[in-house]
Design an enzyme around this catalytic site. Structure first.
Site, PDB file in Angstrom:
ATOM      1  N   THR A 162      34.285  39.252  25.511  1.00  0.00           N
ATOM      2  CA  THR A 162      34.179  40.578  26.116  1.00  0.00           C
ATOM      3  C   THR A 162      33.003  40.644  27.077  1.00  0.00           C
ATOM      4  OG1 THR A 162      35.112  41.539  24.090  1.00  0.00           O
ATOM      5  CG2 THR A 162      34.038  43.038  25.614  1.00  0.00           C
ATOM      6  N   GLY A 221      34.975  33.701  20.640  1.00  0.00           N
ATOM      7  CA  GLY A 221      34.402  34.768  19.843  1.00  0.00           C
ATOM      8  C   GLY A 221      34.684  36.087  20.541  1.00  0.00           C
ATOM      9  N   CYS A 222      35.093  37.104  19.793  1.00  0.00           N
ATOM     10  CA  CYS A 222      35.540  38.351  20.426  1.00  0.00           C
ATOM     11  C   CYS A 222      34.424  39.025  21.225  1.00  0.00           C
ATOM     12  CB  CYS A 222      36.118  39.299  19.385  1.00  0.00           C
ATOM     13  SG  CYS A 222      35.031  39.638  17.978  1.00  0.00           S
ATOM     14  N   ASN A 223      33.226  39.101  20.663  1.00  0.00           N
ATOM     15  CA  ASN A 223      32.108  39.685  21.401  1.00  0.00           C
ATOM     16  C   ASN A 223      31.766  38.854  22.631  1.00  0.00           C
ATOM     17  OD1 ASN A 223      31.560  41.780  19.454  1.00  0.00           O
ATOM     18  ND2 ASN A 223      30.610  40.234  18.160  1.00  0.00           N
TER      19      ASN A 223
END
Length: 347
Positions: A154, A149-151
């Protein structure tokens, strides 16, 4: 050797970004693109920026259309990838850009997603510090990979070096993210219409409701945290793509500011795509647009005993498609950086 590739969900944002990057990859040949409602249309009519792939037509997303390829990338809504993957050969490298295979805990899946649980695959964040080294070791020769998942990736990349080095405490973590609406996909939804987001900043999934929270906690446990806790608040801002994550953590007693910075320097010193900026410098989302890079700025707030980590990624590139291709490169024995750019697009 050239590897044949199929991309399922090619009409969406993540699928389009996969295709943009794959089109420039010297070792991959895109043979099949699939969609649901857009099936039968020319790819270029749905993704008009992909001019080099104008010869491709979208077919139905079925096991039959994906069978027979060396590599299959899935860019589908959660719950849809798992329905397909059991039908694909164990010899095929399958990289899922959806959520279906990210979580090891079936309870976490039930609590944050619901529906059938399909099991966890190798997690596609190669640079993530984990006990014993880096996550990339778990991707070598893998044939089933879950892109992150991108969030979640990060925030995990922001915190894991401090957890692994023992210079921050794994509880009372906080992350506030400014995110572009492309992370929510291409389907028409009221909160993501231009009239709703232009000139506004809109928080969502506030109060521990976001589905990426258990994924972050899982990654931090791999880094050495026993029971990590995090307050996670994403905010939609009027930029089409990008994430700027501001993450803070309490510094462990007796740890100096130099020790804190050294933990992140050691973690990412040799990484091609994750860069710690010089002291006093902080990234912008504009600096990573279209690139497979994560840029990190770090400061120690001595007055409150916390480290502040500011990380910028392109949610569609490094956050999703770039991570998927980088992980596929490792699994296939290719140079990890093949087909991926360090350079963003400016202005």
């Amino acid at each position: 050797m050239t590897f044949s590739v199929a991309v399922a969900g090619a009409s969406g944002y993540a699928g389009g970004e996969l295709l943009r990057l794959l089109a420039g990859h010297p070792d991959f040949e895109i043979r099949t693109v699939t969609a649901n409602s857009n099936s039968g249309q020319r790819l270029v009519d749905v993704q008009p920026h992909l001019r080099s792939l104008a010869h491709l037509t979208l077919s139905d997303t079925t096991p039959e259309s994906l069978t027979g390829h060396d590599v299959v990338f899935l860019a589908l809504p959660h719950g849809k990838s798992g329905e397909l993957t059991s039908h694909l050969s164990a010899e095929t490298l399958v990289v899922d850009c959806g959520a279906d295979h990210r979580l090891e805990s079936e309870d976490d899946w039930a609590g944050f997603y619901g529906g059938d649980y399909y099991g966890a695959w190798a997690y596609g964040v190669p640079e993530l510090p984990v006990i014993g080294g880096k996550q990339r070791a778990n991707l070598v020769d893998a044939r089933r990979i879950a892109a992150p998942g991108c969030n979640a990736s990060t925030v995990s990349l922001s915190l894991a070096p401090g957890i692994r080095a023992g210079v921050i405490e794994p509880t009372d973590l906080s992350a506030v993210l400014a995110v572009g609406p492309s992370g929510a996909g291409k389907s028409l939804k009221l909160p993501y219409l231009a009239g709703e987001i232009l000139g506004s900043a809109n928080p969502y999934a506030v109060g521990g409701m976001h589905r990426h929270i258990p994924e972050i906690q899982q990654a931090l446990r791999w880094a050495g945290a026993t029971s990590p806790t995090i307050s996670f608040t994403p905010v939609i801002v009027p930029m089409s793509r990008g994430i700027l994550a501001t993450t803070t953590a309490r510094i462990t007693p007796g740890t100096s500011p130099a020790d804190v910075r050294a933990a992140w320097e050691r973690a990412y010193a040799d990484e091609p795509f994750v860069h710690l900026l010089p002291e006093g410098h902080f990234p912008r989302t504009a600096d990573v647009l279209g690139a497979n890079t994560a840029l990190i700025g770090l400061a120690v707030d001595e007055a409150v005993g916390r480290v502040v980590v500011v990380t910028a990624v392109d949610n569609l590139a490094k956050g999703t498609a770039g991570a998927a291709i980088q992980s596929a490169n490792i699994a296939l024995g290719l140079a990890e950086t093949t087909g991926l750019s360090l350079n963003g697009v400016a202005p």
